[in-house]
Design a protein around this motif. Structure first.
Motif, PDB file in Angstrom:
ATOM      1  N   ILE A   1       8.258  -2.606  11.878  1.00 34.43           N
ATOM      2  CA  ILE A   1       7.228  -2.459  10.817  1.00 34.43           C
ATOM      3  C   ILE A   1       7.101  -3.769  10.062  1.00 34.43           C
ATOM      4  CG2 ILE A   1       6.690  -1.294   8.650  1.00 34.43           C
ATOM      5  CD1 ILE A   1       7.932   1.208   9.754  1.00 34.43           C
TER       6      ILE A   1
ATOM      7  N   GLU B   1       4.482   6.674   3.355  1.00 41.73           N
ATOM      8  CA  GLU B   1       3.914   5.348   3.615  1.00 41.73           C
ATOM      9  C   GLU B   1       4.565   4.707   4.843  1.00 41.73           C
ATOM     10  OE1 GLU B   1       1.410   2.207   3.451  1.00 41.73           O
ATOM     11  OE2 GLU B   1       1.258   4.051   2.313  1.00 41.73           O
TER      12      GLU B   1
ATOM     13  N   ARG C   1       2.694   3.592   8.391  1.00 40.08           N
ATOM     14  CA  ARG C   1       2.817   2.267   9.001  1.00 40.08           C
ATOM     15  C   ARG C   1       3.436   2.335  10.398  1.00 40.08           C
ATOM     16  NH1 ARG C   1       3.680  -2.657   5.251  1.00 40.08           N
ATOM     17  NH2 ARG C   1       2.418  -2.081   3.472  1.00 40.08           N
TER      18      ARG C   1
END
Length: 81
Positions: free
Chosen positions: A81, A45, A49
């Motif tokens: 991020i 994940e 991102r």
């Protein structure tokens, strides 16, 4: 909310930096002494991102002679991020 980052050594030249739920990894290749980002050892994940972060593209093209410079690149990406 700013969360602290933590570096964990996974042995054999592999390091993971985590900040909150995000984690990116670097490794040192066996055939050479430079460090590079590791998609395989990074959180999927987080990697997804990070694709939107310009610093990731630059880091993927680079190999870092020192652990310190590789860690700085990862921290820069995580902070974006």
């Amino acid at each position: 909310m700013h969360r602290n980052k933590q570096w964990l050594c996974r042995g054999a030249g592999s390091w993971v930096c985590s900040r909150g739920n995000f984690a990116l990894a670097i490794y040192r290749g066996y055939a050479y002494s430079h460090y590079a980002l590791s998609r395989v050892d990074s959180d999927p994940e987080t990697w997804k991102r990070a694709q939107a972060v310009p610093a990731l593209a630059a880091a993927l093209k680079a190999s870092y002679a020192s652990l310190r410079s590789a860690k700085l690149a990862v921290e820069t990406i995580l902070n974006s991020i």
